[in-house]
Design an enzyme around this catalytic site. Structure first.
Site, PDB file in Angstrom:
ATOM      1  N   ASN A 205      17.423  -1.294  -6.330  1.00 19.24           N
ATOM      2  CA  ASN A 205      16.927  -2.482  -7.370  1.00 19.24           C
ATOM      3  C   ASN A 205      15.560  -2.546  -7.467  1.00 19.24           C
ATOM      4  OD1 ASN A 205      16.787  -4.778  -8.846  1.00 19.24           O
ATOM      5  ND2 ASN A 205      18.121  -6.034  -7.522  1.00 19.24           N
ATOM      6  N   CYS A 210      19.146  -5.939 -11.073  1.00 22.35           N
ATOM      7  CA  CYS A 210      20.703  -5.542 -10.663  1.00 22.35           C
ATOM      8  C   CYS A 210      21.546  -5.746 -12.026  1.00 22.35           C
ATOM      9  CB  CYS A 210      21.134  -6.503  -9.705  1.00 22.35           C
ATOM     10  SG  CYS A 210      20.358  -7.969  -9.838  1.00 22.35           S
ATOM     11  N   HIS A 452      22.413 -13.043  -9.204  1.00 23.60           N
ATOM     12  CA  HIS A 452      22.431 -11.744  -8.785  1.00 23.60           C
ATOM     13  C   HIS A 452      23.699 -11.128  -9.455  1.00 23.60           C
ATOM     14  CE1 HIS A 452      22.319  -8.051  -6.110  1.00 23.60           C
ATOM     15  NE2 HIS A 452      23.634  -8.179  -5.941  1.00 23.60           N
ATOM     16  N   ASP A 469      27.202  -2.973  -5.271  1.00 24.65           N
ATOM     17  CA  ASP A 469      26.155  -3.972  -5.102  1.00 24.65           C
ATOM     18  C   ASP A 469      24.825  -3.352  -4.979  1.00 24.65           C
ATOM     19  OD1 ASP A 469      24.744  -6.263  -4.871  1.00 24.65           O
ATOM     20  OD2 ASP A 469      26.052  -7.018  -3.591  1.00 24.65           O
TER      21      ASP A 469
END
Length: 1102
Positions: A205, A210, A452, A469
């Protein structure tokens, strides 16, 4: 009645705490071990009786027992372990028995409660519960301060016996070993290897990217899309300038790397500066812009049309009469569908809502061509869905009460598969079923202003669901894919008391905002296995080469400790050096000198190294001598001794350690020997370096070295210098010794070098003597008349980079640097910048920047006239260069400090952005003064109202926020975009019967507004056919263009799809809420699309 009375007295009924026995296993576990929502593999209870407590050993373990395929035991410290105060606590743990004899990489997830109870009365006990992932590094878990000893030995309130009675007690453990279907339950992710565990790697990131990472992973896993991207020809392109190549590289790295992949190259290819990537953009907009960009790159190649084939479907908007055979319809393509979440229970309901049919009857009948007013049905029906269906769930909506976007966290369910057949037109091709399987869920956790993003993806039929993630990829359960992303309140029982609030808050804000479904009949083609041939050879070749280079660099880094760097000063580098010593090494405000450098193995012998240096500079070996430079105590760096030539085994490391201690690298001076037959310097000689300060050119440069005798007079140097500089013999000179920064002293020509304390490596600076008048002339121009002053300037010099504040650097707004002294002030800086830019210095405005990221910090006030040292302010980051932003103004900065500069965009009478006018008015002026000034610059309609309205545009771009006229312009918050228009006669003459409504422009979707909203009069009883003619006149659009416009009634309160208006509707009859508006749906030709929340629109350049 008693109960009622109790309530009215305000006393809540007491909760009766059920008494549970340690021996009633199920009831005890139900009370003390909350349901964590995981499947239980096995539940076991183990009791261990102990007596003679005070005589027990310091550390005890119970017999072992089995649970869930693992062996366990209790670990007890009856008087506390070393981390607890001795003799006043009990420490007790659940211990994984014999972790050495189990397969490597073992783990066990267990929830447990540890209990100490009275041996005669099992309802008297002390209990603590926890859960843990037991692994080799953490194979016992429990409570260091389980209880104070005295509490266990004394009778506690509500009981009639102590827990430990007659020095006896029962220690019990209740263990639930839980199923861990994903293998990562409660994992701490230390040393976690995504590639090894899942076969996939994550993306790093870079700030708030993200949202981009989750989408890129989804596109990467859509293998058909990846193949199409790989087919774009990119052999001759550069990754930071070509989106296609940069994306191919990201995909290739995701395919082959075992570490998380970076995306900086990709965002650079978008033309994003680092700041853009930290703005969280709308994923859907990002997806569209990226796909448009790639489609244009695919034109004329094998990949042409691939994206359209994958993601384009068709829908039909229609109005169909009930009683006569008449239908008006239009077919459009779509690449994603926006579905309502608010008020919808699940995805099926959202689809039903999307195709819901509206009945036009009563006062709202439809004017059908040739049939007059008719009852009709109005709606949308799908003609086809694409193989890959992107569904945008409308989690972000505009809230009229708050004039802001809000996030909707309501519960909204979606299934693993959905049949969309019933939403298709009867004419649709049904040769294979319209059954769709869930392939990806893009999730947002947080609120509107951040949070997020991550993605859950099922890469193919065989692979399990994975969570992507950012830099970590983990397996997930079905529950984590569906239930945990529906939004709303969590359904599972009460989470553990400790975490109750956290868990609840987390769940509510984490929900799906985009779903990717793939048509069942197309899955095998779209997710077909990836073969070696699918990756372009040129990409593989290029990246393999880069990998080898990186590998070599890494090896170089790893072997760094075997090498040292040797930097060599030559007479040539000295001649180009302007500063202290013979070169700059670690000066605070000045970059180091660029010197020839050698990477040398520490064990290399001096003769080998010397021959490399000789070869490099094209000298015979016997013609050079190398001197080692040392850090003197007065902070100068000077040659000290030359390296002995007669020790063939001397290594470079020994030279550094013995002759130049406290330095990482070796600094050398290359001394060219005039007569190789005399390799040693003359006996009694000193090597000194000379510098010339030229008053006319204001420069100070090295002019080589010379040898002088220790006992010769300083004045003897003058003829040597005159000869070297080819000046007339006898030219009078002044000589100065450069002792150290801030200490430059005039030398006495009659003293000897020894008396003047001159030694090897010292620097003597000379200048031609000048008379007092010349000194005065030079100094009056702000120049330096002698080396002492010039060295002072050198000591305080700083290089400042000047960059345009609002423009990309170009010819008229260049980026440049200037060398200034810290002692100079704002006015001198402004003058020098003004000279460089050929712009009046009083019409320049400067802004300081944050050292970390170069963003604007504060506007410099000219009135303070600060010194450069104050302007630079101490920056603790890397104080080599300071960046200052400049603006070229049309007015003097003196005026600007008391006035407000405003730009007003004039849209005239026809709602067209005609021109931007800038004003500089006293901060105390009113908005109506601004309108008067504007009136003098613009042309108003001859028969018009002569009135001007000044307004801002609301955040969502749909309405005007009008000023009353009495606001003070100094109080309007910055930054502000002001617009002004001429108020039309029609509006000025509107009577009580008429309605004045807001009208705005948008393209396809209500949130994609463009242009400038305006006000418009709606008249009673007027059919929309007539209203349109007045609208066309109001905005002055040609018939040809106006024919392409569609008109929609946009009701903000109902969150409905906009309802498109037909010619025989009477929009006056709509009960307009203050925020309802008429939307003009047409292509944006201005290129200034807004996107709902006042964000910058996403632009991808490469």
């Amino acid at each position: 009645m008693d109960v009622l009375d109790e309530k009215t007295n305000g006393v809540p009924p007491m909760e009766v705490d059920e008494v549970v026995s340690v021996l009633d296993h199920d009831a005890f576990a139900a009370k003390h071990m909350p349901d964590l929502g995981h499947e239980v593999k096995e539940f076991k209870v183990y009791h261990w009786k102990l007596s003679n407590w005070k005589k027990l050993e310091k550390k005890l373990t119970s017999p072992e027992f089995d649970c869930g395929g693992h062996r366990w035991r209790i670990l007890l410290f009856p008087f506390g372990n070393s981390n607890a105060p001795p003799n006043d606590t009990v420490s007790v743990y659940l211990d994984y028995a014999n972790p050495k004899n189990v397969p490597e990489g073992w783990h066990a997830c267990a929830q447990f409660a540890l209990v100490i109870s009275n041996p005669h009365d099992p309802t008297i006990y002390t209990v603590s519960h926890a859960h843990h992932r037991f692994i080799a590094e953490e194979c016992d878990w429990g409570f260091t301060r389980f209880s104070e000893l005295r509490k266990l030995f004394t009778v506690q309130e509500g009981h009639n016996r102590p827990t430990i009675e007659d020095e006896s007690a029962m220690v019990s453990v209740f263990v639930r070993v839980l199923e861990d279907p994903t293998g990562v339950l409660w994992h701490n992710f230390v040393n976690y290897d995504s590639k090894k565990e899942t076969g996939y790697v994550g993306l790093k990131n870079q700030g708030a990217t993200c949202y981009m990472n989750s989408l890129l992973q989804s596109l990467f896993c859509t293998r058909y899309f990846r193949k199409a991207v790989y087919q774009i020809p990119t052999e001759d392109e550069h990754p930071t300038e070509s989106v296609a190549l940069a994306l191919q590289r990201v995909f290739y790295h995701l395919q082959t790397s075992d570490q998380p992949v970076g995306t900086t190259e990709l965002t650079k290819s978008f033309g994003w500066k680092s700041l853009d990537s930290f703005l969280q953009h709308d994923v859907q907009e990002f997806n569209r812009v990226l796909q448009d960009k790639l489609e244009s790159k695919m034109k004329g190649t094998k990949a042409e049309g691939a994206i359209a084939k994958l993601t384009l479907g068709k829908m039909k908007s229609y109005i169909k009469c009930v009683n006569v055979d008449y239908e008006s319809s239009r077919i459009e393509e779509f690449s994603d569908i926006q579905l309502n979440v608010k008020g919808m229970k699940n995805l099926y309901e959202s689809f039903k809502d999307y195709v819901a049919v509206e009945t036009l009857d009563g006062d709202n009948k439809y004017q059908a061509e040739g049939h007059g007013l008719q009852d009709a049905k109005k709606g949308i029906i799908f003609q086809s869905f694409p193989p890959v269906l992107h569904l945008q769930l409308k989690r972000f909506e505009y809230d009229i009460q708050r004039d802001a976007m809000v996030k909707i966290n309501d519960r909204h369910e979606f299934p693993f598969e959905i049949d969309l057949d019933e939403f298709l037109d009867e004419t649709a091709d049904r040769s294979s079923p319209w059954l769709y399987k869930l392939h990806g869920v893009l999730v947002h956790s947080g609120d509107l202003h951040g949070g997020h993003y991550f993605a859950l993806i099922k890469p193919d039929r065989e692979t399990r669901w994975l969570k992507f993630d950012d830099d970590r990829v983990t397996p997930v359960t079905d529950r984590e894919v569906l239930e945990e992303n529906y939004g709303g309140e969590p359904l599972n029982g009460v989470p553990p008391a400790m975490q109750r609030n956290q868990v609840r808050a987390m769940k509510r804000f984490t929900n799906a905002y985009m779903l990717v479904y793939i048509r069942e009949s197309a899955i095998d083609e779209i997710l077909a296995p990836f073969t070696e041939e699918d990756t372009p050879a040129h990409l593989k070749r290029r990246l393999d080469e880069e990998r080898l280079q990186l590998e070599a660099k890494r090896r170089e880094r790893e072997e760094q400790h075997l090498f040292l760097t040797a930097k060599v000063i030559t007479d040539d580098t000295f001649a180009h050096h302007e500063g202290f010593d013979l070169a700059s090494f670690d000066e605070k405000n000045w970059p180091p000198s660029d010197l020839p450098s050698f990477r040398v193995l520490k064990q290399e012998t001096y003769p080998v190294f010397k021959s490399r240096v000789a070869q490099h500079f094209h000298y015979p070996e016997n013609q050079i001598r190398l001197w080692v430079l040392v850090n003197r105590q007065n902070k100068t760096v000077r040659p000290d001794t030359h390296i002995p030539e007669n020790e063939p085994t001397l290594t470079v490391e020994v030279i550094r350690n013995n002759m130049a201690a406290r330095q990482n690298d070796l600094r050398l001076y290359l001394d060219v020997v005039a007569d190789p037959s005399k390799p040693e310097p003359p006996p009694g000689a000193i090597m000194i370096f000379l510098k010339h300060f030229d008053t006319t050119k204001q420069t100070l440069y090295g002019v080589g070295k010379c040898y002088v005798q220790r006992n010769a007079k300083v004045g003897d140097l003058i003829p040597i210098v005159n000869e070297r500089m080819r000046w007339t013999p006898g030219t009078p000179l002044k000589l100065y010794e450069e002792i150290k920064p801030g200490m430059i002293e005039l030398m006495k020509p009659k003293l000897t070098f020894a008396q003047s304390e001159i030694q090897d490596g010292d620097v003597i600076c000379f200048q031609v003597e000048i008379n007092d008048k010349e000194v005065h002339d030079i100094e009056s121009q702000g120049l330096y008349s002698n080396p002492v002053q010039y060295y002072d300037f050198l000591q305080n010099r700083v290089m400042i980079i000047f960059r345009p504040k609002f423009e990309e650097p170009d010819m008229s707004h260049p980026e440049f640097n200037l060398v200034l002294s810290k002692k100079q002030n704002y006015d001198i800086m402004a003058t020098k910048v003004g000279e460089y830019l050929r712009h009046d210095p009083i019409k320049l405005r400067f802004t300081t920047t944050h050292a970390t990221n170069g963003t604007p910090k504060a506007v410099l006030k000219r009135s303070l006239n600060q010194s450069i040292a104050e302007i630079m302010a101490p920056s603790y980051v890397n104080p080599t260069t300071t960046v200052i932003l400049y603006e070229k103004l049309d007015v003097s900065i003196v005026e600007l400090e008391t006035k407000r500069s405003l730009k007003v965009i004039w849209t005239g009478i026809h709602n067209k952005e005609e021109a931007a006018h800038s004003f500089l008015l006293p901060k105390t002026s009113m908005v109506h003064d601004l309108a008067d000034h504007l009136a003098r610059l613009v042309t108003l309609t001859p028969e018009g109202t002569n009135k001007i309205r000044i307004f801002e545009v609301s955040k969502d771009g749909k309405t005007q926020k009008e000023f009353t006229g009495s606001e003070m312009i100094g109080n309007i918050p910055d930054p502000v975009e002001l617009y002004a228009e001429e108020i039309p006669v029609e509006e000025a003459e509107a009577d009580d019967q008429d309605k004045v409504i807001s009208v705005f422009h948008f393209s396809k979707e209500v949130s994609r507004t463009h242009g400038v909203p305006f006000k418009f009069v709606v008249k009673p009883g007027e059919k929309f056919l007539e209203t349109k003619k007045r609208l066309q006149a109001r905005i002055g659009v040609t018939d040809k263009d106006f024919a392409k416009y569609r008109f929609a009634l946009v009701q903000v309160s109902t969150f409905k799809q906009p309802s498109y208006i037909e010619d025989d509707d009477t929009i006056y009859d709509h009960k307009f809420a203050p925020e309802d508006a008429l939307g003009l749906d047409h292509v944006d030709k201005s290129g200034k699309t807004r996107t709902g929340t006042g964000e910058k629109a996403i632009v991808i350049r490469g």
